[in-house]
Design a protein around this motif. Structure first.
Motif, PDB file in Angstrom:
ATOM      1  N   ARG A  10      16.651 -18.550  13.721  1.00  0.00           N
ATOM      2  CA  ARG A  10      15.980 -19.471  13.763  1.00  0.00           C
ATOM      3  C   ARG A  10      16.458 -19.644  15.433  1.00  0.00           C
ATOM      4  NH1 ARG A  10      11.657 -19.358  12.065  1.00  0.00           N
ATOM      5  NH2 ARG A  10      11.592 -19.847   9.041  1.00  0.00           N
TER       6      ARG A  10
ATOM      7  N   ARG B  37      14.921  -7.423  10.441  1.00  0.00           N
ATOM      8  CA  ARG B  37      13.868  -8.153   9.637  1.00  0.00           C
ATOM      9  C   ARG B  37      13.450  -7.965   8.114  1.00  0.00           C
ATOM     10  NH1 ARG B  37       8.224  -7.733   9.484  1.00  0.00           N
ATOM     11  NH2 ARG B  37       7.766  -9.304   8.392  1.00  0.00           N
TER      12      ARG B  37
ATOM     13  N   ASN C 119      -2.700 -10.149   8.322  1.00  0.00           N
ATOM     14  CA  ASN C 119      -2.329 -11.555   8.031  1.00  0.00           C
ATOM     15  C   ASN C 119      -3.310 -11.868   7.099  1.00  0.00           C
ATOM     16  OD1 ASN C 119      -2.093 -15.046   8.377  1.00  0.00           O
ATOM     17  ND2 ASN C 119      -0.135 -13.885   7.494  1.00  0.00           N
TER      18      ASN C 119
ATOM     19  N   ASN D 174       3.774 -13.946   3.254  1.00  0.00           N
ATOM     20  CA  ASN D 174       2.752 -14.587   3.468  1.00  0.00           C
ATOM     21  C   ASN D 174       1.941 -15.265   2.315  1.00  0.00           C
ATOM     22  OD1 ASN D 174       2.057 -13.411   6.590  1.00  0.00           O
ATOM     23  ND2 ASN D 174       1.374 -11.760   5.619  1.00  0.00           N
TER      24      ASN D 174
ATOM     25  N   GLN E  20      -5.006 -10.596   3.743  1.00  0.00           N
ATOM     26  CA  GLN E  20      -4.101  -9.722   2.942  1.00  0.00           C
ATOM     27  C   GLN E  20      -4.173 -11.872   2.104  1.00  0.00           C
ATOM     28  OE1 GLN E  20       0.028  -9.619   3.571  1.00  0.00           O
ATOM     29  NE2 GLN E  20       0.309 -10.702   2.204  1.00  0.00           N
ATOM     30  N   LEU E  21      -4.355 -12.701   2.549  1.00  0.00           N
ATOM     31  CA  LEU E  21      -4.514 -14.265   2.109  1.00  0.00           C
ATOM     32  C   LEU E  21      -5.682 -14.376   2.131  1.00  0.00           C
ATOM     33  CD1 LEU E  21      -2.726 -16.464   5.294  1.00  0.00           C
ATOM     34  CD2 LEU E  21      -2.103 -15.414   2.923  1.00  0.00           C
TER      35      LEU E  21
ATOM     36  N   SER F  61      -7.762  -6.510  -0.904  1.00  0.00           N
ATOM     37  CA  SER F  61      -6.453  -5.386  -1.107  1.00  0.00           C
ATOM     38  C   SER F  61      -6.296  -4.844   0.868  1.00  0.00           C
ATOM     39  CB  SER F  61      -6.780  -4.404  -1.856  1.00  0.00           C
ATOM     40  OG  SER F  61      -7.350  -3.538  -1.632  1.00  0.00           O
ATOM     41  N   ASN F  62      -4.436  -5.032   0.578  1.00  0.00           N
ATOM     42  CA  ASN F  62      -4.795  -4.048   2.532  1.00  0.00           C
ATOM     43  C   ASN F  62      -4.639  -3.176   2.119  1.00  0.00           C
ATOM     44  OD1 ASN F  62      -2.292  -3.983   0.426  1.00  0.00           O
ATOM     45  ND2 ASN F  62      -1.076  -5.223   1.353  1.00  0.00           N
ATOM     46  N   TYR F  63      -5.881  -2.165   1.768  1.00  0.00           N
ATOM     47  CA  TYR F  63      -6.539  -0.876   1.643  1.00  0.00           C
ATOM     48  C   TYR F  63      -7.380  -1.105   3.010  1.00  0.00           C
ATOM     49  CZ  TYR F  63      -4.151   0.138  -3.058  1.00  0.00           C
ATOM     50  OH  TYR F  63      -3.487  -0.111  -3.997  1.00  0.00           O
ATOM     51  N   TRP F  64      -7.610  -2.493   2.090  1.00  0.00           N
ATOM     52  CA  TRP F  64      -9.115  -2.543   3.191  1.00  0.00           C
ATOM     53  C   TRP F  64      -8.610  -2.746   4.770  1.00  0.00           C
ATOM     54  CZ3 TRP F  64     -14.021  -2.027   2.524  1.00  0.00           C
ATOM     55  CH2 TRP F  64     -14.239  -1.868   1.064  1.00  0.00           C
TER      56      TRP F  64
ATOM     57  N   ARG G  76       6.110 -13.439  13.930  1.00  0.00           N
ATOM     58  CA  ARG G  76       6.881 -12.638  13.749  1.00  0.00           C
ATOM     59  C   ARG G  76       6.920 -10.581  12.829  1.00  0.00           C
ATOM     60  NH1 ARG G  76       9.785 -16.381   9.509  1.00  0.00           N
ATOM     61  NH2 ARG G  76       8.094 -15.495   8.480  1.00  0.00           N
ATOM     62  N   SER G  77       5.351 -10.249  12.815  1.00  0.00           N
ATOM     63  CA  SER G  77       4.803  -9.359  12.529  1.00  0.00           C
ATOM     64  C   SER G  77       4.622  -8.784  13.679  1.00  0.00           C
ATOM     65  CB  SER G  77       4.341  -8.965  10.461  1.00  0.00           C
ATOM     66  OG  SER G  77       2.678  -9.492  11.477  1.00  0.00           O
TER      67      SER G  77
ATOM     68  N   VAL H 289       2.243 -19.447   2.678  1.00  0.00           N
ATOM     69  CA  VAL H 289       1.133 -19.991   3.254  1.00  0.00           C
ATOM     70  C   VAL H 289       0.875 -21.269   1.726  1.00  0.00           C
ATOM     71  CG1 VAL H 289      -0.314 -20.521   4.650  1.00  0.00           C
ATOM     72  CG2 VAL H 289       0.817 -18.140   5.450  1.00  0.00           C
TER      73      VAL H 289
ATOM     74  N   ARG I 207       3.102 -21.781  10.165  1.00  0.00           N
ATOM     75  CA  ARG I 207       4.032 -21.973   9.046  1.00  0.00           C
ATOM     76  C   ARG I 207       3.286 -20.264   8.860  1.00  0.00           C
ATOM     77  NH1 ARG I 207       7.080 -19.282   5.131  1.00  0.00           N
ATOM     78  NH2 ARG I 207       8.409 -21.536   5.244  1.00  0.00           N
ATOM     79  N   ASN I 208       2.164 -19.953   9.153  1.00  0.00           N
ATOM     80  CA  ASN I 208       1.270 -18.624   8.997  1.00  0.00           C
ATOM     81  C   ASN I 208       2.016 -17.802  10.342  1.00  0.00           C
ATOM     82  OD1 ASN I 208       0.276 -16.111   7.949  1.00  0.00           O
ATOM     83  ND2 ASN I 208      -1.681 -17.557   8.943  1.00  0.00           N
TER      84      ASN I 208
ATOM     85  N   THR J 127       0.564  -0.783   0.344  1.00  0.00           N
ATOM     86  CA  THR J 127       0.323   0.076   0.246  1.00  0.00           C
ATOM     87  C   THR J 127       0.582   1.502  -0.043  1.00  0.00           C
ATOM     88  OG1 THR J 127       0.422  -0.029   2.306  1.00  0.00           O
ATOM     89  CG2 THR J 127      -1.756  -1.324   1.001  1.00  0.00           C
TER      90      THR J 127
ATOM     91  N   VAL K  98      -9.402   1.669  -1.522  1.00  0.00           N
ATOM     92  CA  VAL K  98      -9.994   1.583  -2.204  1.00  0.00           C
ATOM     93  C   VAL K  98     -10.852   1.731  -3.263  1.00  0.00           C
ATOM     94  CG1 VAL K  98     -12.429   0.139  -1.370  1.00  0.00           C
ATOM     95  CG2 VAL K  98     -10.376   0.114   0.461  1.00  0.00           C
TER      96      VAL K  98
ATOM     97  N   ASN L 207      -4.681 -23.715   5.998  1.00  0.00           N
ATOM     98  CA  ASN L 207      -3.766 -23.612   7.533  1.00  0.00           C
ATOM     99  C   ASN L 207      -3.439 -21.866   7.644  1.00  0.00           C
ATOM    100  OD1 ASN L 207      -2.184 -22.724   5.382  1.00  0.00           O
ATOM    101  ND2 ASN L 207      -1.709 -24.788   4.263  1.00  0.00           N
TER     102      ASN L 207
ATOM    103  N   ASN M 194       4.446 -16.480  10.456  1.00  0.00           N
ATOM    104  CA  ASN M 194       4.838 -14.906  10.059  1.00  0.00           C
ATOM    105  C   ASN M 194       3.667 -13.720  11.238  1.00  0.00           C
ATOM    106  OD1 ASN M 194       5.608 -15.889   7.429  1.00  0.00           O
ATOM    107  ND2 ASN M 194       4.103 -16.394   6.737  1.00  0.00           N
TER     108      ASN M 194
END
Lengths: 509, 365, 319, 329
Positions: D161, D234, D283, B131, D286-287, D291-294, D43-44, B134, D36-37, B117, C142, D31, D40
């Protein structure tokens, strides 16, 4: 004899605030193991004096000799370390913390070994010991939240906190203003217990019956000056009142009683957040006093009648005609000719940063300037007119209200409402924090208003004022009218007022 | 004296190679149809990539050109590709995204387009890649905002063994690997744009360079190319080189500032289309349109209009669509297990007032 | 003698910000060659016509809520959202007037929402407007899906026909706001609400409504600024508003506005805007590269609050 | 048993909404809760939860430190520039880089603390001012660009790790434990609560309000510096955008964690939950492919929803308490 040894000697203590000398060269002494009552009208400087002792206010002039050596408290902590503690009238506790955390705030016990963590267990135990020592251990748990306790129990916590350090002088500032009779008795027992421990206690109040019940000696203050000290044994109520107001009661309140006219305001079954089915009437030419404990709901009734707080039930009549309560706001109340002089002048009554003229015109802005544009010349002219009328002690209408004395500020607040030509005034604690001279002027203004046919509903917690000024007195207890006294029919005395004030619900006929 | 002789000799060498260079790119870049492989039809560029111009200094290894790739089989069918771009807001990447979606339909594969963004934000790109692992795709097409900063995420993908086609901005961190690098030759893009501009404007003048985003290899190489080109023309003085992060709004403020600082500017080289338009707006607002010529890279409908209206002088388009198209072709080879070159250069196209009508037709379909 | 010394100090306190403006102007003119040369009128003209109006409008959008004792952190993204909506309407309907109305309505909507949350529900001003800033920032991304809208020349013609339109619009807004907030009954009431909202309500004023109107006005001014900006830039970008909130606050503060209710004046916005413009351009001329402008603005904010504290001290000593 | 009941009652209504959202993600994305997720997400979260420590203390005072985003950016940038200037990166240079981050963060914290705590300036203005200064400095120093590509040894701080867990998560857990101890166990911690609950009472009981507030902002600066280390390691790059928006996410984490804006209530345990929830939401969004504007819109809406819920809830409780007191009679 150890009982009579002098604990604290006060030598011409003085404190000056902008525009007023709050404490003016006061000297008296306090003995160990004595309840020394400090009494005086609102604004006599009692609270300012004790705040100087407790290190909250600075000391401008004079000196203190505490426990034999000169002492000037730098701040609250310094005073506490010397054993001077104070319980404020508005309780200063932390509602969201436990009782133990409140008692030990600032000096939490820490574990000796290792990292100096706070020893919570020890803190709770010690607090519980303290509470038991005051005899209130059963109904206050050390780990309870303060916000869940009633006001009376919170006050006990404050006393416990004050006496937790090795305390020599305890100052109680109007501790009973919100306590019922049984709770007052419990407090007096604790005071007795502390007296036996040899503590010096300063007890501030302006309720005669309490003073004569708990006090050993009385010191009277008026307008910041020391009037005199009397042994409780060899003095009486009238002498004390006379010392308090510096003239006999008649001179202060020279009311010319007039025949009550038509009913200006009537409420039937008025119900709101803090009050239930209140029925009261105000006639033209009448001052109706409303007495009651702090928290009895008097201000809430007044604010509801003025539309400031929501009304949940009942009816409101103005000159016999019902007022529609839907969307009832202060704006509508003003249109109906109601005026409200609020209890907290600084917070709700005035615009402290503004000039006097800007404080007088706000209510009538649209009437004074119909074309929507404010013209300053007219504004100043109106202000000057009312400054002369109420003889406010300044000629400059552009002076900032914040720098005026209490009395003058109240006159400006009153001027604001006189401008609206209202005929029903609600006065909420009209003379709080005002010197005697200004009080007399306010009373004569009220008398003048009433003589011109207005009606005044006056809320006051000063017995002398309620008895001296009102034509009729309502008493409120726990949100309900618990009694009424009518001049001529009932004898207006502090005892009668107190009796209907502290009565339980339901005993009112 | 010796210095002067060297200067002359140098200019001679350059002009000859330049002539050869621009000679070749003179013909209009007309899209030509190419014989249709069964299900892959794409507009293949006929002209020889201008990449052939031998750069004078560092010799890059011989890069294969984009049209030599065999696109007979389609290994992408049914596969999932994740395309990571630099941002959503820059017109170059909007064009690249649309092209990728179109190509995905053609190849019949599923494509997921990711972009941070905050434009050019390396942190977000790393998070997006982590991500995406995954539910890992079959292949990544990655355009890093920061050539070295992206390394941690690439390392993560490398240990998952997923192939990577690196497009446009090269991943320059040695500790990580990728299968192939597809782009226009950025150094060459910068060099050619400036050289062509100087050739049209004459030997004397003062120029301003508006730099894209430090840390991004594309802008750095274009800047090196441009400096090299300016160095070859002693008559030209580069007054200032200011950063505008590929943002039109920032370029406008930077241009406004520079115009107040320097009173006579002849040429502005903005290292991408957005910044070029921003600079042009600032010049128009200051009432100096025409006095200061603006040249840049990338092209779009709006850039073509700007060239028609004279706000922009000329641009070299490194054609996001052709880079993405080559990217998909290389991806096809990679997933087909066939060997691929390390680098593929896609062609760049001159767009100026002469051929702008013709070039902008491309945007109509 | 004492009386006359007093009003010298009073004069300084009242006009202190104008003094700062003049000092900065002189310093930069002296120390740099082409900041202000009589022959190079274009430079000052360009600053006055192109940059000053925007800073003044931003400062105005920030000062109005400060009068009622609040503030508006959503000015930045209000500009992005309202200008983008305006660009979308132009693209769809090609009718500039409709687009302007649409943009202004979006700005007013954001302002009203801010006002409602603050006045009616009681959310602290900076929390409410800060969250609204993020919501609006997300909303514009958006609806734009990251893309930008360009090429609305008919719309731009309205503003760009004469180089002075921006300055004219900003001056008109400034004068209207000045009249509204200092000369009219509504303005006096707004100042009363700013000074003490409870006392105002008891004096029969609808203090909640007045506060909402203040935030609505701020949203309206922000929207207008946004539309002026996209007509100047020629493109409606979703990330347009980013640094504007900070610039607005810096301009308002250096102009003398204060977060204490009823202490700010509309003239603060005018003076503040000019100071910021002169400072930014001056810095460039003495060789400070443009990238340092944000940092300079942060320093200005801290300097402004120190200056205000100093003036307060002088004032209390005087009275 | 009542400890669990208290804990459950403690979670405010809005957190239930949060948990429901995460369950929805777990169902919608396969998953999502896989190892893994989760890694993630944690980590974030690591950088966010570290910076939220300082923010929690500030909000407990009833105030906010807006400068954390900027302080992260400038700390990371200066440390990054040092490492690039140092050329060959030895363990020594890595340690120095970490120290630089902490010192720069602490410097801004001390400045904020001095201006707000000692000189009693408006907290909001001072931290907003230092936010602009710190972001501005980072932009100026890097000429608006980015520094990137640091040595593997430095990256180990976050991407290494240990026993299969990323090192940045371990650092974050250590810092969380220390903070919980400071907040709940030391006098300093209790004093923060006291001041937040009622400053008058705290002052009258002899708490040195100025010193406590000074140290709250100093620590907030320090934790921002620590978060900068994790973020720098990171993302292997530093520049004007690295800390952008962290002050908003930190406020969100604290508010979602149930700490009241007016101070005195809530605590750090809630903030940890808040920080994890925000990263999980980012996360998940996004998955799902939104869109990560939301995510920005949602974060703003969630914060306002929680605050409105708290404000209205507090008013209802206040009315109920009034009725209860007087109906007891």
């Amino acid at each position: 004899m150890e009982q009579q040894q002098v604990l604290l000697e006060i030598k011409n203590l003085t404190k000056v605030f902008p525009g007023v000398v709050a404490v003016d060269h006061v000297s008296f002494d306090i003995r160990r193991g004595e309840v020394h009552v400090l009494i005086g009208e609102n604004g006599a400087g009692k609270s300012t004096l004790v705040k100087m002792l407790a290190g909250i206010n600075g000391i401008d002039e004079g000196e203190l000799i505490f426990d034999g050596e000169r002492f000037k408290p730098a701040d609250v902590l310094d005073a506490q370390n010397h054993g001077i503690n104070m319980v404020h009238q508005e309780l200063s506790l932390m509602p969201n913390r436990t009782v133990a955390q409140n008692i030990f705030v600032g000096r939490e016990p820490v574990k000796e070994k290792g990292l100096k963590w706070v020893d919570l267990k020890k803190m709770n135990e010690e607090s519980q010991k303290l509470l038991d020592g005051l005899g209130v251990g059963e109904n206050i748990r050390a780990d309870a939240w303060v916000k869940d306790l009633s006001i009376a129990l919170q006050q006990m916590v404050e006393v416990a906190k004050a006496t937790s350090t090795e305390n020599k002088l305890l100052i109680l500032d109007e501790p009973t203003s919100s306590l019922t009779t049984p709770e007052i008795k419990a407090l007096f027992e604790i005071i007795q217990r502390l007296k036996e421990r040899g503590l010096g206690i300063i007890y501030i109040s302006h309720r005669m019956n309490e003073i004569f019940e708990v006090g050993d000696r009385i010191t009277v203050m008026r307008d910041g000056k020391y009037v005199g000290t009397r042994e409780v044994k060899n003095t009486n109520v009238d002498e004390v009142i006379n010392m308090m107001i510096g003239r006999n009661i008649g001179q202060l309140f020279d009311r010319k009683w007039n025949k009550p006219g038509k009913v200006l305001l009537e409420t039937k079954g008025l119900t709101g957040l803090r009050f239930r089915n209140v029925n009261l009437k105000v006639h033209a030419g009448e001052i109706v006093g409303v007495a009651g404990l702090v928290g009895a709901g008097r201000t809430e009734v007044a604010k509801a009648i003025f539309g400031f707080d929501p009304i949940e039930g009942g009816q409101l009549f103005r000159e016999g005609e019902e007022v529609s309560l839907k969307g009832y706001t202060p704006k509508k109340a003003i249109e109906k000719g109601i005026a409200y002089l609020s209890e907290d002048r600084k917070q709700e009554g005035l615009f402290l940063d503004f000039t006097i003229s800007d404080n007088i015109v706000p209510v009538m802005l649209s009437k004074l300037f119909p074309n929507g544009f404010v013209n300053n010349r007219k504004k100043v002219q109106v202000a000057d007119e009312y400054i002369k009328k109420l003889s406010v002690a300044t000629t400059d209408s552009e002076k900032i209200v914040g720098s005026l004395s209490g009395g003058n500020q109240q006159k400006v607040a009153l001027a604001k409402w006189l401008l609206t030509k209202a005929d029903l005034f609600i006065f909420d604690e009209p003379t709080r924090g005002i010197d005697i001279g200004a009080k007399a002027e306010i009373y004569s203004l009220m008398d003048e208003l009433v003589r011109e046919g207005a009606g005044i509903l006056m809320i006051s917690s000063e017995m002398t004022e309620v008895c001296g000024v009102s034509d009729r007195i309502y008493a409120m207890h726990d949100g309900e009218i618990s009694g009424e006294l009518i001049r001529g029919k009932d004898e207006f005395s502090e005892d009668n007022v107190l009796s209907i004030m502290l009565k339980k619900r339901g005993s009112h006929e | 004296m010796k210095k002067k002789l060297l200067g002359v000799l140098l200019t001679a060498v350059v002009t000859t190679s330049l002539l050869a260079g621009c000679g070749s790119s003179e013909e209009p870049a007309a899209p030509a149809a190419q014989e249709e492989p069964e299900n892959v039809e794409e507009a293949e560029e006929e002209t020889e990539a201008a990449g052939e111009v031998a750069e004078p200094e560092e010799a890059t290894e011989e890069a294969a050109t984009s049209e030599g790739i065999d696109t007979s089989e389609n290994y992408l069918e049914g596969k999932k590709i994740v395309v990571l771009l630099k941002s959503y807001t820059h017109m170059f990447w909007v064009e690249a995204a649309n092209e990728a979606e179109m190509l995905a339909d053609q190849y019949g594969c599923e494509v997921e387009i990711l972009a941070p963004t905050v434009a050019n934000s390396n942190e977000e790109q790393i998070e997006l890649l982590e991500n995406s692992l995954v539910s890992p795709p079959d292949l990544y097409i990655i355009v890093p905002a920061d050539s070295q900063g992206i390394a941690p995420a690439i390392a993560e993908i490398n240990n998952e063994g997923i192939p990577i086609v690196n497009v446009n901005t090269q991943i320059t961190d040695e500790s990580v690997s990728y299968d192939s690098y597809v782009s226009a030759n950025q150094y060459d893009l910068g060099y050619t744009t400036v050289s062509t501009a100087i050739e049209k404007l004459g030997e004397e003048g003062k120029a301003i360079v508006i730099f894209g985003k430090p840390g991004a290899q594309t802008y750095m190489e274009r800047d090196e190319g441009a400096s090299a080109a300016f160095a070859e023309h002693a008559g030209w003085e580069v007054l200032d080189n200011q950063v505008a992060n590929g943002d039109r709004n920032e370029a406008m403020t930077v241009m406004q500032t520079l115009m107040t600082k320097y009173s006579d500017i002849d040429l502005v080289y903005a290292e991408d289309g957005e910044m070029a338009l921003g600079a042009a707006e600032a010049i128009k607002a200051a009432g100096k349109e025409g006095e200061i010529k603006v040249v840049g890279d990338n092209s779009s409908v709006e850039i073509c209009d700007a060239i028609k209206s004279g706000a922009l002088y000329m641009v070299y388009d490194d054609a996001a669509w052709s880079q993405m198209e080559t990217g998909f072709k290389v991806a096809n080879l990679v997933l087909g297990g066939q060997s691929v070159e390390d680098t593929y250069y896609s062609p760049i196209y001159l767009v100026d007032s002469d051929n702008v009508e013709e070039y902008s037709k491309r945007y109509d379909e | 003698m004492k009386a006359e010394k007093l009003n010298l100090k009073l004069l300084f306190i009242k006009g202190s910000r104008v003094v700062v403006l003049l000092v900065l102007f002189i310093v930069f003119s002296v120390f740099t060659e082409n900041f202000f040369r009589f022959d190079n009128w274009s430079n000052i003209g360009n600053i006055l016509l192109q940059e000053a109006p925007f800073y003044m409008m931003l400062a105005l959008a920030m000062v109005i809520p400060m009068i009622v004792g609040g503030l508006d952190l959503s000015v930045g993204s209000n500009i992005s959202l309202s200008s983008f909506v305006c660009a979308m309407v132009i693209r769809e309907t090609e009718n500039p007037l409709l687009a302007i109305i649409a943009g202004l309505m979006v700005g007013c909507l954001i302002g009203t929402l801010n006002g409602y949350m603050i006045a009616k529900i009681g959310v602290p001003p900076f929390v409410a407007t800060y969250s609204m800033d993020w919501i609006a920032k997300g909303a514009v991304l958006v609806i734009s899906k990251g893309g930008q809208i360009t090429g609305f020349n008919s719309f731009r013609a309205i503003f760009n026909s004469w180089r002075g339109t921006y300055l004219l619009i900003s001056l008109v807004f400034m004068v209207l706001a000045w009249i509204l907030y200092t000369k009219t009954v509504f303005g006096k009431r707004t100042y009363c609400v700013g000074c003490n909202a409870e006392a105002a309500r008891i004096s029969g004023m609808k203090s909640a409504q007045i506060r909402i109107l203040a935030y609505l006005a701020s949203g309206f001014v922000a929207a207008m600024t946004g539309m002026m900006y996209i007509s100047k830039l020629g493109a409606a970008e979703p990330t347009l508003g980013g640094a504007f909130t900070m610039e607005a606050i810096a301009a308002a503060l250096i102009g003398g506005a204060s977060f204490v209710g009823a202490k700010s004046k509309i003239s603060n916005a005018l003076v503040g805007g000019l100071i910021i413009v002169v400072l930014n351009n001056g810095l460039i001329h003495i060789g400070v590269p443009g990238v340092w402008q944000d940092c300079a603005q942060g320093v200005i904010i801290i300097a402004a609050i120190l200056l205000e504290r100093l003036l307060e001290k002088m004032q209390t000593e005087r009275s | 048993m009542n400890k669990v009941k208290n804990f459950l009652k403690g979670i405010s209504g809005s957190s239930w909404a949060g948990i429901a959202l995460i369950i929805f993600f777990a169902v919608a994305i396969d998953n999502y809760l896989g190892s893994r997720n989760l890694m993630n997400i944690l980590r974030s979260t690591s950088a966010l939860v570290v910076v939220s420590v300082g923010m929690t203390m500030a909000i407990l005072l009833g105030e906010i430190d807006m400068s954390v985003g900027g302080v992260i950016t400038i700390s990371a940038t200066l440390a990054g520039m040092y490492m690039q200037a140092a050329g060959t990166v030895t363990v020594g240079t890595v340690v120095i880089a970490v120290i630089i981050c902490c010192l720069v963060g602490l410097a801004f914290g001390l400045f904020n603390g001095f201006m707000i705590g000692i000189k009693k300036f408006n907290f909001w203005l001072v931290t907003f001012g230092s936010m602009s200064i710190s972001f501005g400095l980072a932009k100026g120093v890097t000429n608006g660009g980015v520094i990137s590509g640091f040595d593997k040894k430095f990256q180990w701080i976050s991407t290494g790790r240990v026993l299969g867990i990323s090192t940045c998560i371990i650092w974050a857990v250590i810092i969380c434990i220390i903070s919980v101890l400071i907040l709940y166990k030391t006098r300093f911690g209790l004093h923060i609560y006291a001041i937040g609950d009622s400053e008058v009472c705290a002052a009258n009981s002899g708490i040195n309000v100025r010193k406590t507030r000074f140290w709250v902002y100093a620590l907030s600066g320090l934790t921002a510096g620590l978060a900068a280390v994790l973020l720098l390691a990171r993302t292997n790059s530093a520049g004007a955008t690295i800390g952008e928006g962290y002050e908003f996410s930190a406020i969100a984490a604290v508010v979602i964690g149930g700490t009241a804006m007016e101070g005195g209530k809530g605590g750090f345990k809630g903030t940890i939950f808040g920080a994890i929830f925000i990263s999980a939401m980012k996360n998940g969004l996004q998955l799902i492919g939104l869109s990560n504007y939301w995510q920005q819109v949602l974060l703003g809406v969630v914060i306002i929803a929680i605050i409105l819920y708290d404000v209205i809830n507090a008013r209802v409780r206040f009315k109920k308490s009034l009725r209860r007191v007087y109906s007891e009679g």
